[in-house]
Scaffold this active site. Structure first.
Site, PDB file in Angstrom:
ATOM      1  N   GLU A 177       0.829  -1.205   0.000  1.00 57.79           N
ATOM      2  CA  GLU A 177       0.000   0.000   0.000  1.00 57.79           C
ATOM      3  C   GLU A 177       0.864   1.257   0.000  1.00 57.79           C
ATOM      4  O   GLU A 177       0.544   2.238  -0.671  1.00 57.79           O
ATOM      5  CB  GLU A 177      -0.944   0.003   1.201  1.00 57.79           C
ATOM      6  CG  GLU A 177      -1.902   1.178   1.198  1.00 57.79           C
ATOM      7  CD  GLU A 177      -2.966   1.105   2.278  1.00 57.79           C
ATOM      8  OE1 GLU A 177      -3.815   2.004   2.296  1.00 57.79           O
ATOM      9  OE2 GLU A 177      -2.946   0.157   3.096  1.00 57.79           O
ATOM     10  N   SER A 178       1.963   1.211   0.733  1.00 56.98           N
ATOM     11  CA  SER A 178       2.864   2.363   0.762  1.00 56.98           C
ATOM     12  C   SER A 178       3.406   2.663  -0.628  1.00 56.98           C
ATOM     13  O   SER A 178       3.361   3.810  -1.087  1.00 56.98           O
ATOM     14  CB  SER A 178       4.022   2.115   1.733  1.00 56.98           C
ATOM     15  OG  SER A 178       3.562   2.007   3.053  1.00 56.98           O
TER      16      SER A 178
END
Length: 140
Positions: A64-65
């Site tokens: 997600e980062s």
């Protein structure tokens, strides 16, 4: 850590925001960053679940980062990206060393971006596949 390979927009964004507290706590090291492709690695040590393997949530944080960083590079300088959906499928585990995530854009649109992130161990075995959709918002 050496300087990551970045696009001009990515370098501007990194100077403004950095990677964030969570990425630093998890030991995420950015190797490459652009809207189209990003690469990072993360240690297994310190990010394990009680059975001694990399926590599934750590896979998701890494994926997600990277997807969010890439989407924000795409939105820069007139907008910003916010995640609206993320999913992950875990196919193998890792108990030592580093994992590497490679994020590639599936779609870069005016209002939405979609990125797929493949997370692999040091032997090149795919551990997880993460997909994230981000909404592009205009800066006020």
């Amino acid at each position: 850590m050496s300087q990551p390979k970045t696009s001009q927009a990515a370098a501007e964004l990194l100077n403004q925001r950095g990677l964030g507290d969570l990425a630093e706590k998890m030991g995420i090291e950015l190797l490459e960053l652009s809207a189209e492709r990003s690469v990072a690695r993360m240690p297994v040590a310190g990010n394990t679940q009680p059975l001694g393997v990399l926590h599934g949530g750590a896979h998701v944080v890494l994926g997600e980062s990277l997807g969010s960083f890439s989407a924000n590079v795409w939105a820069h300088p007139n907008g910003y990206a916010v995640g609206i959906e993320v999913n992950a499928s875990h196919s193998r585990s890792a108990s030592e060393g580093y994992v590497t995530a490679v994020c590639e854009a599936i779609s870069l649109g005016k209002t939405l971006t979609v990125h797929e992130i493949a997370i692999s161990d040091e032997a090149g075995n795919r551990l997880s596949t993460v997909r994230i959709t981000n909404l592009i918002r205009a800066k006020k």
